[in-house]
Design an enzyme around this catalytic site. Structure first.
Site, short mmCIF file in Angstrom:
data_model
loop_
_atom_site.label_atom_id
_atom_site.label_comp_id
_atom_site.label_asym_id
_atom_site.label_seq_id
_atom_site.Cartn_x
_atom_site.Cartn_y
_atom_site.Cartn_z
N GLY A 188 -3.20 11.37 12.16
CA GLY A 188 -1.74 11.82 13.22
C GLY A 188 -0.65 13.32 13.11
N GLY A 228 2.69 15.14 11.81
CA GLY A 228 3.44 14.51 12.16
C GLY A 228 3.94 14.66 10.17
N SER A 229 4.95 14.93 9.91
CA SER A 229 5.36 14.74 8.47
C SER A 229 4.46 13.59 7.98
CB SER A 229 7.10 15.50 7.65
OG SER A 229 7.42 15.84 8.43
N GLU A 252 -7.97 14.74 14.86
CA GLU A 252 -7.92 15.95 15.88
C GLU A 252 -6.73 17.23 15.71
OE1 GLU A 252 -5.17 14.03 19.73
OE2 GLU A 252 -3.48 14.82 18.92
N GLY A 292 -2.76 11.94 20.60
CA GLY A 292 -3.71 11.34 20.47
C GLY A 292 -4.21 9.78 20.07
N1 COA Z 1 14.68 5.74 16.73
C1 COA Z 1 15.18 7.11 16.83
N2 COA Z 1 14.53 7.89 16.45
C2 COA Z 1 14.13 8.13 15.48
C3 COA Z 1 13.16 6.77 15.01
C4 COA Z 1 13.72 5.38 15.29
N3 COA Z 1 13.03 4.33 14.86
N4 COA Z 1 12.25 7.08 13.85
C5 COA Z 1 12.43 8.55 14.26
N5 COA Z 1 13.44 8.99 15.18
C6 COA Z 1 13.25 11.08 14.89
C7 COA Z 1 13.27 11.26 13.41
O1 COA Z 1 15.00 10.64 13.52
C8 COA Z 1 13.55 12.62 13.89
O2 COA Z 1 14.50 13.44 14.61
P1 COA Z 1 15.14 14.51 14.48
O3 COA Z 1 13.35 15.07 14.77
O4 COA Z 1 16.27 14.44 15.52
O5 COA Z 1 15.36 14.63 12.93
C9 COA Z 1 12.14 12.54 14.84
O6 COA Z 1 12.85 10.69 14.95
C10 COA Z 1 10.74 12.53 13.99
O7 COA Z 1 11.00 11.92 12.95
P2 COA Z 1 10.40 12.59 11.56
O8 COA Z 1 10.67 10.61 10.29
O9 COA Z 1 10.64 13.83 11.29
O10 COA Z 1 8.41 12.17 11.63
P3 COA Z 1 7.32 12.57 12.25
O11 COA Z 1 7.47 14.45 11.67
O12 COA Z 1 6.68 12.21 11.90
O13 COA Z 1 7.27 12.74 13.91
C11 COA Z 1 6.53 10.90 15.40
C12 COA Z 1 7.49 10.93 13.99
C13 COA Z 1 6.39 9.48 15.97
C14 COA Z 1 7.95 11.56 16.29
C15 COA Z 1 4.91 11.74 15.95
O14 COA Z 1 4.69 11.10 15.27
C16 COA Z 1 5.20 11.80 17.33
O15 COA Z 1 5.24 12.62 18.55
N6 COA Z 1 3.76 10.94 17.65
C17 COA Z 1 3.55 11.22 18.73
C18 COA Z 1 1.72 11.46 18.93
C19 COA Z 1 0.95 11.04 17.92
O16 COA Z 1 0.65 10.14 16.54
N7 COA Z 1 0.01 11.25 18.08
C20 COA Z 1 -1.12 11.38 17.00
C21 COA Z 1 -2.22 11.63 17.19
S1 COA Z 1 -2.50 13.52 16.87
#
Ligand code: COA
Length: 500
Positions: free
Chosen positions: A263, A265-266, A288, A382
């Site tokens: 997926g 994200g970092s 994707e 996705g």
């Molecule tokens: N409660 C509140 N905020 C939270 C949290 C929690 N339990 N866990 C993470 N966060 C916040 C982080 O602090 C960060 O906030 P910021 O942007 O203000 O710094 C943000 O969420 C992103 O988290 P990060 O740890 O940097 O992870 P990421 O870049 O890997 O993103 C998701 C994680 C879940 C947001 C991202 O993967 C996503 O949007 N997923 C849904 C869509 C998806 O899965 N698509 C996959 C098919 S392509």
């Protein structure tokens, strides 16, 4: 030369400015625009639309593949153009407008949007605004770094505006595989039987008379903004590698694994890169977004083929990949997102899906979208297409968020994107919980033991013990289940009082 990119001479007359193309968009229209996780997005017309709205206000419904680059969602939000937006976004300004209730955001499984268009549950699309690397002699559209929903937008829209982007390599032609499922009830199985199956056209076949404007641009895709791996993501990757090795030892997988999906994200990107350190080889992806990690695995000699819907890279990785594209091209295919994410194909191929959770609960329900249960982050994207249909559905996250004030393992998630039924494996830097074939009470023990951070383990165990005393198949203390989130909302922390 422009004639190499627009190979149907009659269409050269359609070349115009972004401002003139933007002037075609009228209040109340439904617009389908290319763009998938910053790749292959229209770059000039939407910005001209935002400029025009300063003196000539109008509102539209905007449908894309996924998120956009070049701050387009921010600009359109600030210009108050967006009445409705779907199916995914990842922009801070738009996110805030959604959470204020100003923009109606429809958070959709990415495989589903065009089904709604095709069956007239949504639409019709007035204009498709599509970035292309070229237009063929027959008027076929050669997409650029993403396909997303562009192919169906172009086929289903009343009219089409094309952005020919000269900065997109001409060698992209031949990379795409455009296949449309037929209309029901006579639809046949999708003939994708392997990651490298090619079943459609290398361009989007359309009626060229629908093209009303062509805008020539010369601007690269926005670079991805993913963070570099850190100790926690390395630990998550390490747990997953050991898990896969164990599955191989048990004879359930071999060292080529099953096709992988990772997926956005970092965290997911770092975890996939980490697989380069394992003993696996001849890996394949059915995913994707192809991020930096895909090309790390290619360069490490671990990956043999990657199927996706977009290529979204950091600046350094884009230079490496597009500077030497012939090396990768025959090992990649880009498909429409309804095919890259199609449940039928994902189940057939036995994909291993690795997606990121914001948080999960002690029974394995996952929240990927709603901070605190109410505030939209990005959207489900996705992840649901893959989680429900994968051979192994894996969710990863760090056990703590917000400098340790928030636990990502909670008694009950306040919003469920992926139910316990769709989740096989949970991983944090603390460890891995294998939930397969476990009942809820067994799952809770695994999750608390292996995934929760030590700062929160005791409080979670205490909650679980007291809930079990009350009974039930999935024991809860309903009056307390969401108190962790309420505390986070009011005090900014979930840390138990005894530790503050
Ligand atoms: N409660 C509140 N905020 C939270 C949290 C929690 N339990 N866990 C993470 N966060 C916040 C982080 O602090 C960060 O906030 P910021 O942007 O203000 O710094 C943000 O969420 C992103 O988290 P990060 O740890 O940097 O992870 P990421 O870049 O890997 O993103 C998701 C994680 C879940 C947001 C991202 O993967 C996503 O949007 N997923 C849904 C869509 C998806 O899965 N698509 C996959 C098919 S392509």
């Amino acid at each position: 030369m422009i004639a190499d990119r627009i190979r149907r001479p009659a269409l050269l007359d359609k070349i115009t400015t972004a401002e003139a193309a933007a002037a075609l968009i009228k209040d109340g229209m439904i617009i389908g625009m290319s763009g998938f996780t910053r790749a292959g997005d229209a770059k000039a017309v939407p910005i001209a639309m935002a400029e025009r709205a300063k003196t000539d206000p109008f509102k539209i419904t905007l449908i894309t593949g996924a998120s956009l680059g070049h701050d387009v969602d921010r600009m359109l939000t600030e210009a108050h153009i967006l009445a409705r937006r779907m199916p995914f976004q990842a922009d801070r300004t738009l996110r805030a407008a959604i959470n204020r209730g100003e923009v109606m955001f429809i958070d959709q499984h990415l495989s589903e949007t065009v089904e709604h268009l095709r069956s007239n549950q949504l639409g019709p699309i007035d204009y498709a605004i599509i970035e292309a690397a070229a237009i063929t002699e027959d008027g076929g559209i050669v997409p650029s770094t993403s396909v997303g929903n562009s192919a169906s937008f172009a086929v289903l829209a009343k009219k089409i505006i094309i952005e020919i982007n000269l900065s997109q390599p001409a060698e992209l032609e031949g990379l795409h595989d455009i296949y449309f499922p037929g209309r029901r009830p006579s639809r046949v199985p999708i003939p994708v039987v392997a990651c490298d199956s090619r079943v459609g056209f290398p361009y989007v076949p359309i009626d060229p008379d629908k093209i009303v404007a062509i805008v020539v641009t010369d601007e690269k895709d926005s670079a991805s903004s993913i963070e570099a791996p850190d100790a926690d993501t390395d630990a998550i990757a390490g747990h997953l590698i050991r898990f896969f090795e164990d599955e191989v030892a048990k004879g359930r997988l071999d060292l080529t694994l099953h096709p992988l999906q990772a997926g956005i994200g970092s965290i997911a990107n770092s975890v996939l890169s980490g697989l380069a350190d394992g003993p696996f080889h001849h890996l394949r992806m059915y995913s994707e977004v192809l991020q930096d990690s895909t090309f790390d695995l290619f360069d490490a000699g671990k990956l043999v083929f990657a199927s996706g819907s977009s290529i979204t890279l950091s600046t350094a990785c884009a230079e490496r990949v597009f500077g030497d594209f012939h090396k990768y091209k025959e090992h990649i295919v880009l498909r429409p997102q309804e095919i890259s994410n199609h449940p039928e194909v994902i189940r057939r191929l036995g994909v291993i899906g690795i997606n990121t959770a914001l948080e999960f609960d002690i029974y394995g329900n996952v929240n990927s979208t709603h901070v605190g249960g109410t505030h939209m982050m990005n959207g489900i994207g996705g992840s649901g297409d893959f989680a429900r249909n994968a051979y192994l559905s894996i969710f990863v996250t760090k056990s703590l968020a917000k400098e340790g004030r928030i636990s990502s393992v909670v008694p009950m998630v306040p919003h469920v994107d992926h139910t316990e039924h769709d989740v096989d494996i949970l991983v944090t830097e603390q460890g891995l919980a294998d939930l397969r074939e476990l009942a809820p009470r067994e799952r809770a023990l695994q999750i608390i033991e292996h995934c929760a951070h030590p700062d929160f383990k005791e409080a979670l165990s205490d909650y679980f013990r007291r809930a079990c005393a009350r009974g039930g198949h999935t024991p809860h203390l309903l009056e307390e289940a969401l108190s962790w989130h309420e505390k986070a909302r009011t005090a900014g922390t979930m840390v138990p009082l005894t530790r503050m």
